[in-house]
Design a protein around this motif. Structure first.
Motif, mmCIF file in Angstrom:
data_model
loop_
_atom_site.group_PDB
_atom_site.id
_atom_site.type_symbol
_atom_site.label_atom_id
_atom_site.label_comp_id
_atom_site.label_asym_id
_atom_site.label_seq_id
_atom_site.Cartn_x
_atom_site.Cartn_y
_atom_site.Cartn_z
ATOM 1 N N ARG A 8 108.409 -14.565 -32.166
ATOM 2 C CA ARG A 8 108.647 -13.138 -32.391
ATOM 3 C C ARG A 8 107.447 -12.493 -33.093
ATOM 4 O O ARG A 8 107.001 -11.418 -32.722
ATOM 5 N N ASN A 9 106.897 -13.159 -34.092
ATOM 6 C CA ASN A 9 105.795 -12.591 -34.866
ATOM 7 C C ASN A 9 104.505 -12.516 -34.057
ATOM 8 O O ASN A 9 103.749 -11.557 -34.180
ATOM 9 N N LEU A 10 104.245 -13.533 -33.247
ATOM 10 C CA LEU A 10 102.990 -13.597 -32.503
ATOM 11 C C LEU A 10 103.087 -12.982 -31.114
ATOM 12 O O LEU A 10 102.054 -12.658 -30.511
ATOM 13 N N GLY A 11 104.302 -12.865 -30.571
ATOM 14 C CA GLY A 11 104.454 -12.357 -29.212
ATOM 15 C C GLY A 11 103.842 -13.312 -28.195
ATOM 16 O O GLY A 11 103.359 -12.905 -27.149
ATOM 17 N N LEU A 12 103.856 -14.578 -28.513
ATOM 18 C CA LEU A 12 103.210 -15.613 -27.721
ATOM 19 C C LEU A 12 104.205 -16.226 -26.744
ATOM 20 O O LEU A 12 105.366 -16.425 -27.080
ATOM 21 N N ALA A 13 103.744 -16.514 -25.525
ATOM 22 C CA ALA A 13 104.604 -17.165 -24.543
ATOM 23 C C ALA A 13 105.116 -18.491 -25.113
ATOM 24 O O ALA A 13 104.383 -19.208 -25.801
#
Length: 154
Positions: free
Chosen positions: A45-50
């Motif tokens: 959620r914090n990084l928006g990383l796959a």
């Protein structure tokens, strides 16, 4: 896809370190771990990383001994990621990167997050490189002694 070049056997400590933490996502995961993030979903959620990339980076950081998987603090069935001693030793690197970014990537009046000491809530002093006596050095006052050809493994 070309194979990733590895520097794990390099004589240079910078090259070996870049192999382990040089990826931007790995550094941001480590930053978030210092900020108290522990769960996969929080990192995501914090990084928006796959999820597949996050999973790969977390697995590598655990394999390198930078993070460890621990039972959830709340007693639930979830697993959490915690910095190991080796991971906590990266604090000075993140502070150095932060200070470089503050000096070179923000306008003078541009707001940004600030790292404060937890006791007095004051900004940290600028990191300095010093010699064995404590004298501050700049880059022109240090050099790298390369490994002698006679010491290289065959």
């Amino acid at each position: 896809m070309p194979r990733r070049v590895t520097h794990e056997g390099a004589e240079c400590p910078v090259a070996r370190t870049a192999d382990v933490i040089g990826d931007r996502w790995s550094l941001l995961i480590i930053r978030d771990a210092f900020d108290g993030i522990t769960r996969f979903s929080e990192f995501q959620r914090n990084l928006g990383l796959a999820k597949n990339i996050l999973s790969s980076r977390l697995r590598e950081l655990v394999a390198q001994g930078i993070l460890e998987v621990v039972p959830a603090a709340d007693g639930s069935a979830y697993r959490e990621y915690a910095l190991t001693s080796k991971g906590r030793d990266l604090f000075v690197i993140l502070v150095s990167l932060r200070q470089w970014g503050e000096d070179h990537l923000f306008e003078a009046d541009e707001p940004h997050s600030v790292l404060l000491d937890s006791k007095d809530e004051q900004p940290l002093r600028k990191l300095e490189v010093t010699d064995a006596t404590g004298r501050t050095l700049d880059s022109s006052e240090a050099f790298v002694r390369k490994v002698s050809p006679s010491l290289k493994p065959r």
